[in-house]
Motif scaffolding. Structure first.
Motif, short mmCIF file in Angstrom:
data_model
loop_
_atom_site.label_atom_id
_atom_site.label_comp_id
_atom_site.label_asym_id
_atom_site.label_seq_id
_atom_site.Cartn_x
_atom_site.Cartn_y
_atom_site.Cartn_z
N ASN A 1 -4.60 -100.52 23.10
CA ASN A 1 -3.30 -99.84 23.87
C ASN A 1 -3.02 -101.48 25.20
OD1 ASN A 1 -4.70 -97.33 23.81
ND2 ASN A 1 -4.91 -96.98 25.97
N GLY A 2 -2.37 -101.50 25.30
CA GLY A 2 -0.97 -102.26 25.43
C GLY A 2 0.03 -103.12 24.61
N TYR A 3 0.89 -103.54 24.96
CA TYR A 3 1.68 -104.23 24.98
C TYR A 3 1.63 -104.78 23.18
CZ TYR A 3 6.83 -106.42 24.82
OH TYR A 3 8.19 -106.91 24.28
N CYS A 4 2.44 -104.74 22.03
CA CYS A 4 2.34 -105.16 21.10
C CYS A 4 3.21 -106.10 20.66
CB CYS A 4 2.69 -103.81 19.47
SG CYS A 4 2.74 -105.13 17.98
N ARG A 5 3.28 -107.21 20.40
CA ARG A 5 3.79 -108.59 19.87
C ARG A 5 4.05 -108.68 18.76
NH1 ARG A 5 3.45 -111.91 24.38
NH2 ARG A 5 1.50 -111.70 25.87
N LYS A 6 4.38 -107.45 17.90
CA LYS A 6 4.74 -107.15 16.67
C LYS A 6 6.01 -106.20 16.72
CE LYS A 6 0.86 -107.83 13.73
NZ LYS A 6 -0.03 -107.49 12.56
N CYS A 7 6.71 -105.20 17.15
CA CYS A 7 7.14 -105.05 17.71
C CYS A 7 7.86 -105.07 18.75
CB CYS A 7 7.40 -103.73 16.47
SG CYS A 7 6.15 -102.57 18.10
N GLY A 8 7.21 -105.45 19.98
CA GLY A 8 8.00 -105.68 21.09
C GLY A 8 8.10 -104.28 21.94
N SER A 9 6.86 -103.29 21.94
CA SER A 9 7.09 -101.65 22.40
C SER A 9 5.29 -101.88 22.98
CB SER A 9 7.39 -101.03 21.65
OG SER A 9 6.77 -100.58 20.48
N TYR A 10 5.16 -100.46 22.82
CA TYR A 10 3.80 -100.20 23.53
C TYR A 10 3.36 -99.04 22.12
CZ TYR A 10 3.76 -101.97 28.04
OH TYR A 10 3.75 -102.99 28.78
N CYS A 11 3.04 -99.35 20.66
CA CYS A 11 3.02 -98.97 19.85
C CYS A 11 1.87 -98.43 19.31
CB CYS A 11 3.58 -99.53 18.36
SG CYS A 11 2.63 -101.31 18.15
N TYR A 12 0.71 -99.12 20.21
CA TYR A 12 -0.79 -98.36 20.18
C TYR A 12 -1.36 -98.83 18.13
CZ TYR A 12 -0.06 -97.01 24.52
OH TYR A 12 0.07 -96.39 25.89
N GLY A 13 -0.85 -99.31 17.22
CA GLY A 13 -0.87 -99.89 15.61
C GLY A 13 -0.08 -99.06 15.50
N ASP A 14 0.57 -97.67 15.52
CA ASP A 14 1.25 -97.42 14.28
C ASP A 14 2.35 -98.17 13.81
OD1 ASP A 14 2.41 -97.12 16.89
OD2 ASP A 14 2.66 -95.27 16.39
N CYS A 15 3.10 -99.20 14.32
CA CYS A 15 4.71 -99.88 14.40
C CYS A 15 4.33 -100.47 12.29
CB CYS A 15 4.84 -101.06 14.97
SG CYS A 15 3.47 -102.53 14.52
N GLU A 16 2.72 -100.77 11.57
CA GLU A 16 2.87 -101.42 10.30
C GLU A 16 3.03 -100.45 9.59
OE1 GLU A 16 0.75 -105.73 11.63
OE2 GLU A 16 -0.97 -103.34 10.86
N ALA A 17 3.09 -98.60 10.23
CA ALA A 17 2.52 -97.97 9.39
C ALA A 17 4.12 -97.25 8.47
CB ALA A 17 2.49 -96.12 10.06
N ASN A 18 4.84 -97.42 8.90
CA ASN A 18 6.66 -97.44 8.91
C ASN A 18 6.35 -98.60 6.92
OD1 ASN A 18 6.93 -95.75 10.66
ND2 ASN A 18 8.01 -96.94 11.84
#
Length: 110
Positions: A93-110
């Motif tokens: 939980n928190g700000y993702c520095r990879k995608c620049g949003s609060y993604c909770y780890g699902d930004c790499e699923a795409n």
């Protein structure tokens, strides 16, 4: 004579067969209580101003020396208890520095 303390580190009370010590004695721990007589020692004088006798004085010096050595002890540092990574793990939980949003780890699923 071994000194017994209320806790192993950062203690506030200590005693042996002859003396007791309490940090909250009104002098920030600068008094010793001589157990057999019940009188207090402050700066190697009894509370009535008399000089402390030589045998009790020597025992008090030994108590102070051992007490100061015990006070200098620090708890051991256990390296496994520390997380050295200041950056939160991806997906927590928190700000993702990879995608620049609060993604909770699902930004790499795409």
């Amino acid at each position: 004579m071994a000194i017994i303390t209320d806790t192993k580190f950062n203690f506030e009370k200590a005693e042996n067969d002859l003396f007791s010590w309490n940090y909250w004695d009104g002098t920030s721990g600068n008094c010793l209580t001589h157990k057999p007589s019940g009188r207090e020692i402050y700066q190697m004088r009894w509370n009535n101003g008399e000089e402390v006798e030589s045998d009790i004085r020597q025992a008090a010096k030994e108590f102070w020396t051992e007490l100061w050595a015990l006070q200098e002890q620090k708890p051991p540092r256990i390296e496994e208890d520390y997380d050295y990574d200041l950056e939160p793990k991806h997906g927590q939980n928190g700000y993702c520095r990879k995608c620049g949003s609060y993604c909770y780890g699902d930004c790499e699923a795409n």
